[in-house]
Design a protein around this motif. Structure first.
Motif, PDB file in Angstrom:
ATOM      1  N   GLY A  96       0.767  -1.241   0.000  1.00 18.06           N
ATOM      2  CA  GLY A  96       0.000   0.000   0.000  1.00 18.06           C
ATOM      3  C   GLY A  96       0.793   1.284   0.000  1.00 18.06           C
ATOM      4  N   GLY A  97       2.063   1.241  -0.353  1.00 12.72           N
ATOM      5  CA  GLY A  97       2.906   2.436  -0.345  1.00 12.72           C
ATOM      6  C   GLY A  97       2.406   3.543  -1.262  1.00 12.72           C
ATOM      7  N   GLU A  98       1.967   3.175  -2.455  1.00 16.53           N
ATOM      8  CA  GLU A  98       1.494   4.201  -3.384  1.00 16.53           C
ATOM      9  C   GLU A  98       0.196   4.837  -2.887  1.00 16.53           C
ATOM     10  OE1 GLU A  98       1.845   3.366  -7.541  1.00 16.53           O
ATOM     11  OE2 GLU A  98       3.666   2.189  -7.217  1.00 16.53           O
ATOM     12  N   GLU A  99      -0.640   4.040  -2.247  1.00 18.97           N
ATOM     13  CA  GLU A  99      -1.869   4.590  -1.659  1.00 18.97           C
ATOM     14  C   GLU A  99      -1.543   5.538  -0.507  1.00 18.97           C
ATOM     15  OE1 GLU A  99      -2.929   0.930  -3.847  1.00 18.97           O
ATOM     16  OE2 GLU A  99      -1.369   1.375  -2.384  1.00 18.97           O
ATOM     17  N   PHE A 134       9.872  -3.270   6.694  1.00 19.43           N
ATOM     18  CA  PHE A 134       8.971  -2.317   7.343  1.00 19.43           C
ATOM     19  C   PHE A 134       7.964  -1.729   6.349  1.00 19.43           C
ATOM     20  CE2 PHE A 134      13.066  -1.882   9.697  1.00 19.43           C
ATOM     21  CZ  PHE A 134      12.664  -2.548  10.845  1.00 19.43           C
ATOM     22  N   ALA A 135       7.745  -2.404   5.245  1.00 17.73           N
ATOM     23  CA  ALA A 135       6.867  -1.896   4.184  1.00 17.73           C
ATOM     24  C   ALA A 135       5.428  -1.762   4.668  1.00 17.73           C
ATOM     25  CB  ALA A 135       6.925  -2.837   2.985  1.00 17.73           C
ATOM     26  N   PRO A 136       4.767  -0.707   4.181  1.00 18.36           N
ATOM     27  CA  PRO A 136       5.317   0.441   3.457  1.00 18.36           C
ATOM     28  C   PRO A 136       5.995   1.400   4.427  1.00 18.36           C
ATOM     29  CG  PRO A 136       2.952   0.721   3.720  1.00 18.36           C
ATOM     30  CD  PRO A 136       3.309  -0.627   4.321  1.00 18.36           C
ATOM     31  N   ASP A 147       5.926   0.579   8.604  1.00  9.83           N
ATOM     32  CA  ASP A 147       4.600  -0.048   8.575  1.00  9.83           C
ATOM     33  C   ASP A 147       3.492   1.001   8.503  1.00  9.83           C
ATOM     34  OD1 ASP A 147       5.709  -2.720   8.907  1.00  9.83           O
ATOM     35  OD2 ASP A 147       6.160  -2.105  10.957  1.00  9.83           O
ATOM     36  N   LEU A 148       3.599   1.884   7.523  1.00  9.66           N
ATOM     37  CA  LEU A 148       2.665   3.002   7.420  1.00  9.66           C
ATOM     38  C   LEU A 148       1.237   2.566   7.139  1.00  9.66           C
ATOM     39  CD1 LEU A 148       4.728   5.621   5.414  1.00  9.66           C
ATOM     40  CD2 LEU A 148       3.975   5.788   7.777  1.00  9.66           C
ATOM     41  N   THR A 149       0.337   3.292   7.743  1.00  7.72           N
ATOM     42  CA  THR A 149      -1.093   3.186   7.484  1.00  7.72           C
ATOM     43  C   THR A 149      -1.582   4.608   7.246  1.00  7.72           C
ATOM     44  OG1 THR A 149      -1.646   3.502   9.810  1.00  7.72           O
ATOM     45  CG2 THR A 149      -1.337   1.207   9.056  1.00  7.72           C
ATOM     46  N   ALA A 150      -2.813   4.748   6.809  1.00  6.37           N
ATOM     47  CA  ALA A 150      -3.377   6.092   6.637  1.00  6.37           C
ATOM     48  C   ALA A 150      -3.379   6.833   7.970  1.00  6.37           C
ATOM     49  CB  ALA A 150      -4.787   6.004   6.061  1.00  6.37           C
ATOM     50  N   GLU A 151      -3.668   6.129   9.051  1.00  9.90           N
ATOM     51  CA  GLU A 151      -3.684   6.759  10.376  1.00  9.90           C
ATOM     52  C   GLU A 151      -2.292   7.242  10.770  1.00  9.90           C
ATOM     53  OE1 GLU A 151      -4.973   3.633   9.746  1.00  9.90           O
ATOM     54  OE2 GLU A 151      -7.042   4.348   9.598  1.00  9.90           O
ATOM     55  N   LYS A 152      -1.268   6.418  10.537  1.00  9.29           N
ATOM     56  CA  LYS A 152       0.108   6.830  10.846  1.00  9.29           C
ATOM     57  C   LYS A 152       0.530   8.008   9.966  1.00  9.29           C
ATOM     58  CE  LYS A 152       1.956   2.458  12.598  1.00  9.29           C
ATOM     59  NZ  LYS A 152       2.965   1.389  12.367  1.00  9.29           N
ATOM     60  N   ALA A 153       0.080   7.998   8.722  1.00 13.30           N
ATOM     61  CA  ALA A 153       0.383   9.105   7.808  1.00 13.30           C
ATOM     62  C   ALA A 153      -0.252  10.398   8.323  1.00 13.30           C
ATOM     63  CB  ALA A 153      -0.100   8.779   6.403  1.00 13.30           C
ATOM     64  N   ASP A 154      -1.493  10.311   8.784  1.00 18.33           N
ATOM     65  CA  ASP A 154      -2.165  11.491   9.348  1.00 18.33           C
ATOM     66  C   ASP A 154      -1.434  12.006  10.578  1.00 18.33           C
ATOM     67  OD1 ASP A 154      -4.095  11.457   7.359  1.00 18.33           O
ATOM     68  OD2 ASP A 154      -5.540  10.323   8.570  1.00 18.33           O
ATOM     69  N   THR A 155      -0.984  11.095  11.430  1.00 25.37           N
ATOM     70  CA  THR A 155      -0.225  11.489  12.623  1.00 25.37           C
ATOM     71  C   THR A 155       1.069  12.189  12.209  1.00 25.37           C
ATOM     72  OG1 THR A 155      -1.159   9.679  13.915  1.00 25.37           O
ATOM     73  CG2 THR A 155       0.914  10.631  14.712  1.00 25.37           C
ATOM     74  N   PHE A 156       1.747  11.638  11.202  1.00 22.76           N
ATOM     75  CA  PHE A 156       2.965  12.282  10.694  1.00 22.76           C
ATOM     76  C   PHE A 156       2.668  13.709  10.232  1.00 22.76           C
ATOM     77  CE2 PHE A 156       4.939  13.508   6.658  1.00 22.76           C
ATOM     78  CZ  PHE A 156       6.211  13.812   7.116  1.00 22.76           C
TER      79      PHE A 156
END
Length: 168
Positions: A96-99, A134-136, A147-156
């Protein structure tokens, strides 16, 4: 050249010169010199290329060749205070890296390779960050986000805005 006209500060010049004894030739100092300028300015304008060439006793084209070989260096304008590279290698793409990159870009209001209007964040893709387990993943400045998720991306994004002094 007067100090007022120079791009390279005395501090940058001293940092570059400190590499001279560590390398067999001045030409070998080209890449470290580009990194120093990039760290200070967040880009390497052509005028800095000329000054590096003069310092290293090279043709500006030689320095420009090194700069253009690497995707790391911007030359037209500074990258964001936070520069985030989202991996799109096969491992990250399958997980899901591109997403994640699309999600980050949409939330920040920019496209890959662009910087937010306030100069806080540049989002880019990387072909591989070498952290497949550790993808993505994403490298933001010197921090690897695993191990990015949309939630982790939002936190970032929230933390990035807070760090750069901007409200959400």
């Amino acid at each position: 050249m007067s100090t007022a006209e120079r791009i390279l500060t005395d501090e940058m010049l001293a940092q570059i010169r400190a590499y001279f004894p560590r390398y067999p030739t001045r030409q070998a100092v080209t890449l470290p010199a580009l990194h120093i300028v990039n760290e200070h300015l967040r880009y390497v304008p052509f005028k800095a290329v000329e000054e590096i060439a003069e310092l290293l006793e090279l043709a500006p084209a030689d320095v420009q060749d090194t700069l253009s070989f690497y995707g790391l260096f911007k030359q037209d304008k500074p990258h964001g205070r936070t520069r985030a590279w989202v991996c799109r290698s096969i491992s990250c793409a399958l997980r899901g890296g591109e997403e994640i990159l699309d999600h980050l870009c949409h939330a920040a209001g920019i496209r890959p390779g662009e910087t937010t209007p306030d100069g806080a964040l540049t989002l880019e893709f990387a072909e591989c960050l070498g952290a497949c387990e550790f993808a993505p993943c994403m490298l933001a400045n010197q921090t690897l986000h695993k191990d990015l998720t949309a939630e982790k991306a939002d936190t970032f994004l929230q933390e990035s805005r807070a760090t750069n002094g901007h409200a959400q």
